[in-house]
Design an enzyme around this catalytic site. Structure first.
Site, PDB file in Angstrom:
ATOM      1  N   ARG A  87       0.830  -1.207   0.000  1.00 42.54           N
ATOM      2  CA  ARG A  87       0.000   0.000   0.000  1.00 42.54           C
ATOM      3  C   ARG A  87       0.870   1.265   0.000  1.00 42.54           C
ATOM      4  O   ARG A  87       0.503   2.289  -0.581  1.00 42.54           O
ATOM      5  CB  ARG A  87      -1.007  -0.035   1.147  1.00 42.54           C
ATOM      6  N   HIS A 117      -4.837  -1.769  -7.872  1.00 37.79           N
ATOM      7  CA  HIS A 117      -5.513  -2.083  -6.603  1.00 37.79           C
ATOM      8  C   HIS A 117      -4.492  -2.723  -5.664  1.00 37.79           C
ATOM      9  O   HIS A 117      -3.560  -3.379  -6.107  1.00 37.79           O
ATOM     10  CB  HIS A 117      -6.654  -3.070  -6.874  1.00 37.79           C
TER      11      HIS A 117
HETATM   12  P1  CMP Z   1      -9.347   0.387  -4.928  1.00 40.49           P
HETATM   13  O1  CMP Z   1      -8.176   0.502  -4.023  1.00 40.49           O
HETATM   14  O2  CMP Z   1      -9.297  -0.636  -6.000  1.00 40.49           O
HETATM   15  O3  CMP Z   1     -10.669   0.139  -4.046  1.00 40.49           O
HETATM   16  C1  CMP Z   1     -11.901   0.730  -4.278  1.00 40.49           C
HETATM   17  C2  CMP Z   1     -11.901   1.598  -5.496  1.00 40.49           C
HETATM   18  O4  CMP Z   1     -12.990   2.470  -5.580  1.00 40.49           O
HETATM   19  C3  CMP Z   1     -10.690   2.517  -5.436  1.00 40.49           C
HETATM   20  O5  CMP Z   1      -9.526   1.800  -5.640  1.00 40.49           O
HETATM   21  C4  CMP Z   1     -11.054   3.535  -6.488  1.00 40.49           C
HETATM   22  O6  CMP Z   1     -10.790   3.047  -7.791  1.00 40.49           O
HETATM   23  C5  CMP Z   1     -12.557   3.627  -6.273  1.00 40.49           C
HETATM   24  N1  CMP Z   1     -12.891   4.796  -5.472  1.00 40.49           N
HETATM   25  C6  CMP Z   1     -12.637   5.006  -4.174  1.00 40.49           C
HETATM   26  N2  CMP Z   1     -13.108   6.200  -3.780  1.00 40.49           N
HETATM   27  C7  CMP Z   1     -13.702   6.751  -4.864  1.00 40.49           C
HETATM   28  C8  CMP Z   1     -14.376   7.962  -5.090  1.00 40.49           C
HETATM   29  N3  CMP Z   1     -14.547   8.871  -4.121  1.00 40.49           N
HETATM   30  N4  CMP Z   1     -14.842   8.185  -6.339  1.00 40.49           N
HETATM   31  C9  CMP Z   1     -14.689   7.270  -7.317  1.00 40.49           C
HETATM   32  N5  CMP Z   1     -14.038   6.082  -7.157  1.00 40.49           N
HETATM   33  C10 CMP Z   1     -13.552   5.840  -5.928  1.00 40.49           C
END
Ligand code: CMP
Length: 142
Positions: A87, A117
């Protein structure tokens, strides 16, 4: 004690931009071993299952549409303290807040199209790895 496994996925924006190789090189140079990897594409329904935890969030529908918009590369990685270190390597979800030198700061286009991710816990790393790779435990024996 923290585990030695994490799950990642190169997202459609990074794949489309031709950044998969550069991103995988950074991950390997950071000391991660690859236990499982493939090129695939999610249906919108499958993307919805993967991100089920976010189903009440306002961005859920767009996220599912986006995550099924093109090929992705799911990868299971191993290294000591894998989840936490990974992370740090990818940086904040919002690339405008990601530290310099992190994968998202270098490659992400927006908070949704954020290149990659990374699992947020050991439990989720296993759940997410198993989502894409059946019989994943066989990979651990190497
Ligand atoms: P990820 O770490 O894959 O986990 C959840 C995903 O949701 C994140 O990455 C983003 O791609 C998406 N995401 C999280 N917050 C938002 C937001 N406020 N608006 C749009 N997409 C989001």
């Amino acid at each position: 004690m923290s585990g030695n496994l994490t799950f990642t996925m190169i997202k459609p924006d990074a794949f489309r931009a031709g950044n998969s190789g550069a991103i995988i090189k950074i991950i390997i140079e950071a000391g991660y071993g690859i236990r499982a990897m493939k090129l695939t594409r999610l249906s919108e329904r499958k993307a919805g299952q993967f991100y089920n935890i976010h189903k009440e969030r306002p961005f859920y529908k767009d996220l599912c549409a986006y995550m099924s918009s093109g090929p992705i590369i799911p990868i299971v990685l191993v290294k000591e303290n894998a989840v936490e270190d990974f992370r740090k390597l990818i940086g904040a979800t919002d690339p405008t807040k990601a530290e310099k030198g992190t994968i998202r700061q270098m490659f992400a286009k927006s908070i949704e199209a954020n290149a990659i991710h990374g699992s947020d816990s050991d439990d989720n790393a296993l759940i997410e790895g198993n989502f894409f790779f059946s019989e994943l435990e066989k990979f651990y024996q190497d």
